[in-house]
Design a protein around this motif. Structure first.
Motif, PDB file in Angstrom:
ATOM      1  N   ILE A 130       3.447 -15.746  -5.403  1.00 14.81           N
ATOM      2  CA  ILE A 130       2.543 -15.190  -6.412  1.00 14.81           C
ATOM      3  C   ILE A 130       1.414 -14.420  -5.721  1.00 14.81           C
ATOM      4  O   ILE A 130       1.090 -13.290  -6.103  1.00 14.81           O
ATOM      5  N   LEU A 131       0.829 -15.014  -4.693  1.00 11.84           N
ATOM      6  CA  LEU A 131      -0.253 -14.348  -3.961  1.00 11.84           C
ATOM      7  C   LEU A 131       0.217 -13.042  -3.328  1.00 11.84           C
ATOM      8  O   LEU A 131      -0.520 -12.048  -3.328  1.00 11.84           O
ATOM      9  N   ARG A 132       1.423 -13.015  -2.792  1.00 14.13           N
ATOM     10  CA  ARG A 132       1.975 -11.777  -2.224  1.00 14.13           C
ATOM     11  C   ARG A 132       2.061 -10.689  -3.278  1.00 14.13           C
ATOM     12  O   ARG A 132       1.798  -9.514  -2.996  1.00 14.13           O
ATOM     13  N   GLN A 133       2.432 -11.069  -4.489  1.00 15.37           N
ATOM     14  CA  GLN A 133       2.565 -10.086  -5.563  1.00 15.37           C
ATOM     15  C   GLN A 133       1.215  -9.619  -6.091  1.00 15.37           C
ATOM     16  O   GLN A 133       1.087  -8.496  -6.568  1.00 15.37           O
ATOM     17  N   LEU A 134       0.212 -10.472  -6.008  1.00 13.14           N
ATOM     18  CA  LEU A 134      -1.132 -10.127  -6.489  1.00 13.14           C
ATOM     19  C   LEU A 134      -1.903  -9.282  -5.498  1.00 13.14           C
ATOM     20  O   LEU A 134      -2.748  -8.472  -5.886  1.00 13.14           O
ATOM     21  N   THR A 135      -1.651  -9.498  -4.220  1.00 12.20           N
ATOM     22  CA  THR A 135      -2.436  -8.853  -3.177  1.00 12.20           C
ATOM     23  C   THR A 135      -1.816  -7.515  -2.802  1.00 12.20           C
ATOM     24  O   THR A 135      -0.668  -7.457  -2.364  1.00 12.20           O
ATOM     25  N   PRO A 136      -2.586  -6.454  -2.977  1.00  8.82           N
ATOM     26  CA  PRO A 136      -2.053  -5.134  -2.606  1.00  8.82           C
ATOM     27  C   PRO A 136      -1.758  -5.081  -1.098  1.00  8.82           C
ATOM     28  O   PRO A 136      -2.485  -5.655  -0.290  1.00  8.82           O
TER      29      PRO A 136
END
Length: 141
Positions: A130-136
């Protein structure tokens, strides 16, 4: 499949239908008075009030979110639910300002039923994904 398992699956489906529609009050009414929500392993949130605050914060971060129940299995007083969450990041979440990124991830939930109500909800998902997808991603030079 026995009657208990059929009833428990129907309860679980109704619970997730309410959550999908952000009808937290109706979802809470399906929970046992001793309800406990385990957000990843053994981090308990006791009672429906804390559960609703947690879920609402997550769902509010994804305007127009959708989760789809892909599979549901029931045995005795347990229901396992595999679902896929999909939404656009529209509000601050985990300290990350809205990115507009589409976020899609799978979850596995384990519900324990007692007296025809949900006693426990255990959530399992990959927070790092989830964090990978949120973080540009950083710009490539």
């Amino acid at each position: 499949m026995n009657t208990e398992a059929i009833n428990n699956k129907a309860l679980a489906q109704k619970f997730y239908d309410y959550l999908q529609n952000e009808d937290y009050e109706s979802a809470a009414q399906l929970c046992h008075e001793d309800f406990i929500f385990y957000l990843q392993l053994d981090t308990p949130i006791h009672g429906t009030d804390g559960f609703i605050v947690s879920e609402k914060a997550n769902f509010d971060a994804f305007n127009g979110f959708k989760f789809t129940v892909e599979k549901m299995f029931a045995e005795d007083n347990h229901v396992a639910v595999f679902m896929v969450f999909d939404g656009s990041h529209s509000a601050k979440l985990m300290g990350i300002e809205p990115t507009g990124n589409r976020v899609r991830f799978s979850l596995m939930m384990l519900l324990k039923i007692k007296d025809g109500k949900i006693l426990e909800k255990r959530a399992h998902f990959d927070k790092a994904d989830i964090l990978r997808q949120l973080t540009p991603l950083p710009a490539v030079s």
